[in-house]
Design an enzyme around this catalytic site. Structure first.
Site: not given
Length: 507
Positions: A17-18, A59, A63, A112, A114, A137, A230, A282-283, A313
């Site tokens: 994540d992030d 997110c 995904r 995660k 989401h 998250s 995240h 994911d980003n 992001k």
């Protein structure tokens, strides 16, 4: 002639994540941060993909596209689901784990999700036989020991016997006063969970899944979605919970990397020759988190930052969606190789199916491409065109607001994403579009002059393909629509009579 596969594919897919492109040590060896030694090892013995992009820059859409191989405008997921979401990834969509499960794979997920946590939208209803993790998250619920955040998210116990409220609390640090739940399959096993012991629990579950699957002689898909970056959840080396410097983020990177190392060790011990480990993000970094955000490396989006607002992001600037990516498969992927092929997280779906010898359903259109030639044979045949959707900044969710063609990148809308310090930048429409030459301008600082032949050729080429894709999506009968309605009762809660939902069934 189709390639005949003689291996048994055991994919382990890890999505962070992030995470920023520059957070991977191997992407910036001159920095010598030593925060990702195990990922560096995967790169040293595998392939590093330097022009790999998340399908969206937030997110849920990212995904959904990874698991379906389709843009959000096709699969219906164009923005995030919330704590009170009643639905999730549309049930009309077919996921990667569903197809592998039908082919005899044991499918497990850690981390995660989401993509919807209620009823038929939960992971165990979308192709995973086993699930252990958080439904969204780690800042979308309170914990007794909060992770680091800007602004701060206060611990659950500070609220006392108040009623459950799903809206973002007044201090702005977390989305809900409902305790963050840890779920195993369809049961809440801990609420609020302990963020500081989560990595240890994930490691234990991952190693157990790998060993058990191989003891049964069954192929498996292990999908691990890591939320460490995240809101950083590892304390700095000093263990000083009040620390606010970059050591917190670095410690979280090392914590996440240690989980990668555990997966590598377990897979090497059980079936090294058949295990593909694919790590990506994911980003890009959540820039408004300031010292708790990652590094975009050279992809700074200077045109945007010079005019105000964020360029990571939620945006279509390179920092928002160009993510660190490595793939490791001893004996199959040549060691210590690098590819600059233009690739996307959507390519994971067709690539893993191809390597497993499984045909995707023919009743829908896909946007990902089979990248097995890039991974295994050093080919450079990535996407001819790759489009980047709005993921919460300017314009409408899901709109294809930027596009790549070779070294050229065009922007049709910019602005409206928050930077550290609160600046958002004005939404700007660009007609004609801004076009950058990423080969000579990684920072996206100076667009090409409109009157130049290079600009005119790129604008015509990208514009034509954008219109063709939009027409293709408009005429696609397999397009899904997500239900984004919410209800307070949809929040996961092990004991609705308690204000923050408290329970613990973990031994």
């Amino acid at each position: 002639m189709a390639e005949v596969f003689t291996w048994l594919l055991l994919p382990a897919l890890l999505i962070s994540d992030d995470i920023g492109w520059g957070d991977l040590d191997a992407n910036q060896p001159e920095v010598k941060a030593n925060n990702t030694p195990y990922l560096n090892l995967l790169a040293e013995h595998g392939i590093r993909l330097t022009d790999f992009h998340s399908p969206a820059s937030t997110c849920s859409p990212s995904r959904a596209a990874i698991l379906t191989g389709r843009y959000g405008l096709r699969n219906g997921v164009t923005h995030n689901f919330g704590v009170g979401s009643v639905a999730g990834l549309p049930l009309s969509e077919v996921t990667l784990p569903q197809l592998l499960q039908r082919a005899g794979y044991y499918t497990a997920m850690i981390g995660k999700w989401h993509l919807g946590h209620n009823g038929p939208y939960s992971p165990t209803k979308r192709g995973f036989e086993y699930y252990f993790g958080i439904p969204y998250s780690n800042d979308m619920g309170c914990t007794d020991k909060p992770g680091y955040d800007v602004p701060e998210c206060h611990p659950c116990h500070s609220y006392g016997p108040q009623v459950i409220r799903l809206q973002r609390s007044v201090h702005g640090g977390c989305y809900s006063k409902v305790g963050l739940p840890l779920i195993e399959n369809s049961s809440i096993v801990e609420q609020p969970l302990d963020l500081w012991t989560l990595t240890k629990k994930y490691k234990s579950a991952a190693v157990r899944i790998i060993h058990n699957a191989r003891e049964r002689g069954q192929p498996y898909l292990l999908y691990i979605a890591l939320a460490h970056m995240h809101v950083p959840l590892a304390p700095p080396p000093s263990q000083d919970a009040s620390s606010t410097d970059s050591s917190v983020y670095s410690a979280s990177l090392r914590e996440m990397d240690s989980l990668v190392g555990a997966v590598k060790s377990a897979s090497d011990e059980t079936d090294k020759d058949n295990t593909l480990i694919w790590f990506t993000g994911d980003n890009g970094p959540w820039e408004q988190k300031c010292q708790y955000a990652g590094s975009v490396g050279p992809f700074m989006g200077k045109w945007q930052t010079s005019t105000g607002g964020g360029s990571a992001k939620r945006t279509t600037w390179e920092g928002g969606h160009r993510v660190p990516t490595v793939a490791y498969w001893p004996g199959r992927i040549p060691a210590n190789t690098t590819s600059s092929a233009l690739l996307s997280g959507m390519d994971i779906f067709p690539t893993l199916l191809s390597l497993a010898g499984i045909t995707a359903p023919s009743d829908r259109r896909y946007d990902g491409i089979d990248a097995s030639g890039v991974l295994l044979h050093g080919k450079q045949d990535g996407h001819e065109f790759l489009f980047h959707p709005n993921s919460g900044a300017a314009g409408r969710f899901g709109d294809l607001q930027a596009a790549r063609s070779g070294k050229h990148k065009a922007f049709y809308i910019t602005g409206a994403a928050e930077a550290c310090g609160g600046s958002t930048g004005s939404q700007q429409l660009h007609n004609p579009p801004l076009i950058f030459d990423l080969e000579h301008d990684k920072a996206e600082e100076t667009p090409l002059e409109v009157q130049t032949p290079e600009y005119q050729a790129a604008a015509q080429r990208i514009g034509r393909m954008r219109e063709e894709l939009l027409w293709d999506i408009a005429t696609d009968t397999s397009v899904s629509t997500a239900d984004y309605s919410t209800d307070d009762s949809a929040a996961p809660c092990c004991d609705p009579r308690r204000a923050v939902c408290r329970c613990s069934m973990l031994g």
